[in-house]
Design a protein around this motif. Structure first.
Motif, mmCIF file in Angstrom:
data_model
loop_
_atom_site.group_PDB
_atom_site.id
_atom_site.type_symbol
_atom_site.label_atom_id
_atom_site.label_comp_id
_atom_site.label_asym_id
_atom_site.label_seq_id
_atom_site.Cartn_x
_atom_site.Cartn_y
_atom_site.Cartn_z
ATOM 1 N N TRP A 153 0.841 -1.203 0.000
ATOM 2 C CA TRP A 153 0.000 0.000 0.000
ATOM 3 C C TRP A 153 0.870 1.245 0.000
ATOM 4 O O TRP A 153 0.640 2.188 -0.749
ATOM 5 C CB TRP A 153 -0.922 0.052 1.223
ATOM 6 N N ASN A 159 -4.574 3.762 -1.827
ATOM 7 C CA ASN A 159 -5.345 4.399 -0.754
ATOM 8 C C ASN A 159 -6.425 3.474 -0.176
ATOM 9 O O ASN A 159 -6.698 2.393 -0.693
ATOM 10 C CB ASN A 159 -5.954 5.725 -1.231
ATOM 11 N N TYR A 160 -7.013 3.959 0.894
ATOM 12 C CA TYR A 160 -8.036 3.218 1.642
ATOM 13 C C TYR A 160 -9.151 2.703 0.739
ATOM 14 O O TYR A 160 -9.538 1.534 0.833
ATOM 15 C CB TYR A 160 -8.621 4.132 2.725
ATOM 16 N N GLN A 161 -9.697 3.557 -0.126
ATOM 17 C CA GLN A 161 -10.851 3.166 -0.929
ATOM 18 C C GLN A 161 -10.519 2.013 -1.867
ATOM 19 O O GLN A 161 -11.317 1.084 -2.036
ATOM 20 C CB GLN A 161 -11.399 4.351 -1.733
ATOM 21 N N TYR A 164 -10.256 -1.091 0.328
ATOM 22 C CA TYR A 164 -11.597 -1.479 0.772
ATOM 23 C C TYR A 164 -12.381 -2.138 -0.363
ATOM 24 O O TYR A 164 -13.007 -3.187 -0.177
ATOM 25 C CB TYR A 164 -12.349 -0.254 1.298
ATOM 26 N N ILE A 185 -8.276 -2.917 8.278
ATOM 27 C CA ILE A 185 -8.171 -1.821 7.302
ATOM 28 C C ILE A 185 -8.320 -0.480 8.024
ATOM 29 O O ILE A 185 -7.517 0.443 7.818
ATOM 30 C CB ILE A 185 -9.220 -1.975 6.185
ATOM 31 N N ASN A 186 -9.312 -0.378 8.880
ATOM 32 C CA ASN A 186 -9.530 0.873 9.614
ATOM 33 C C ASN A 186 -8.386 1.170 10.583
ATOM 34 O O ASN A 186 -7.950 2.325 10.704
ATOM 35 C CB ASN A 186 -10.870 0.832 10.353
ATOM 36 N N SER A 188 -5.374 0.304 10.108
ATOM 37 C CA SER A 188 -4.244 0.700 9.267
ATOM 38 C C SER A 188 -4.286 2.186 8.941
ATOM 39 O O SER A 188 -3.243 2.841 8.868
ATOM 40 C CB SER A 188 -4.231 -0.128 7.975
ATOM 41 N N VAL A 189 -5.492 2.722 8.765
ATOM 42 C CA VAL A 189 -5.637 4.161 8.557
ATOM 43 C C VAL A 189 -5.207 4.889 9.838
ATOM 44 O O VAL A 189 -4.428 5.846 9.776
ATOM 45 C CB VAL A 189 -7.087 4.531 8.184
ATOM 46 N N LEU A 194 -2.032 3.374 5.887
ATOM 47 C CA LEU A 194 -2.964 3.365 4.759
ATOM 48 C C LEU A 194 -3.640 4.722 4.718
ATOM 49 O O LEU A 194 -4.298 5.108 5.689
ATOM 50 C CB LEU A 194 -4.006 2.252 4.930
ATOM 51 N N LYS A 196 -6.150 7.696 3.780
ATOM 52 C CA LYS A 196 -7.564 7.848 3.459
ATOM 53 C C LYS A 196 -7.664 8.771 2.253
ATOM 54 O O LYS A 196 -8.272 8.631 1.307
ATOM 55 C CB LYS A 196 -8.320 8.450 4.643
#
Length: 196
Positions: A153, A159-161, A164, A185-186, A188-189, A194, A196
């Motif tokens: 990543w 990116n996150y999206q 996801y 995933i969350n 990681s942000v 990661l 957003k």
């Protein structure tokens, strides 16, 4: 007298050794070394055995094992396409079908037909077994990237999206594994690995 089937099967076994040389973008857990396709397939097989109880519906574990062990063999000819590649779509391609027919075609006809059918079932992802196999295939690199401070990543500015959108396929095979994966995933942000 030579056993023709055995000779074909041994040729296939020798050919698939090439899978050990196909390097993936992801790295082993907590490591700088890239994973190869054979290691990836083995890990998915173990994950299938260990996590099968979390499938949304009961699945034929042997069939899922066949899928996770067979699905990347086509990359011997077609190469590994990075899931977040922006130039080449990470879906079943004509190139992969040609590879499947050549490589599985080394086997006796009945086995060749079965392996191609199993590979196609994985690619189409419409059966419960294929959905669970796909869930394992999407879950393993997520675990790797979180263990490697973002791994691919960060390296490829994903990116996150995008993560996801690719990983939500896990939910189709296992909502329990997806709930865990979504949490990773969350997290990681929150960890800053990661964006957003």
């Amino acid at each position: 007298m030579k056993n023709v089937n055995l000779l074909k099967q041994v040729d296939f076994i020798k050919e698939i050794d090439e899978l050990k040389y196909i390097q993936r973008k992801t790295r082993l857990f907590n490591s700088d070394r890239h994973e190869n396709d054979a290691e990836h397939s083995w890990h998915l097989a173990m994950m299938t055995i260990v996590l099968a109880e979390h499938s949304n519906v009961p699945v034929d574990v042997l069939k899922v094992l066949k899928m996770v062990l067979i699905h990347d063999i086509v990359e011997i000819d077609a190469g590994d396409t990075f899931i977040y590649d922006t130039q080449k779509n990470h879906t079943n391609t004509r190139e992969e079908l040609i590879a499947a027919k050549r490589i599985f075609g080394l086997l006796p006809q009945e086995q060749a037909d079965e392996f191609i059918a199993v590979w196609e079932e994985f690619e189409e992802c419409s059966t419960n077994e294929a959905k669970f196999a796909r869930a394992m295939d999407r879950f393993e690199p997520l675990l790797q990237n979180t263990s490697n401070d973002g791994g691919t990543w960060v390296e490829f500015d994903v990116n996150y999206q995008k993560v996801y959108d690719k990983k939500k396929a896990i939910k189709n095979g296992s909502t329990i594994v997806w709930d865990y994966a979504e949490g990773l995933i969350n997290e990681s942000v929150d960890r800053g690995i990661l964006k957003k």
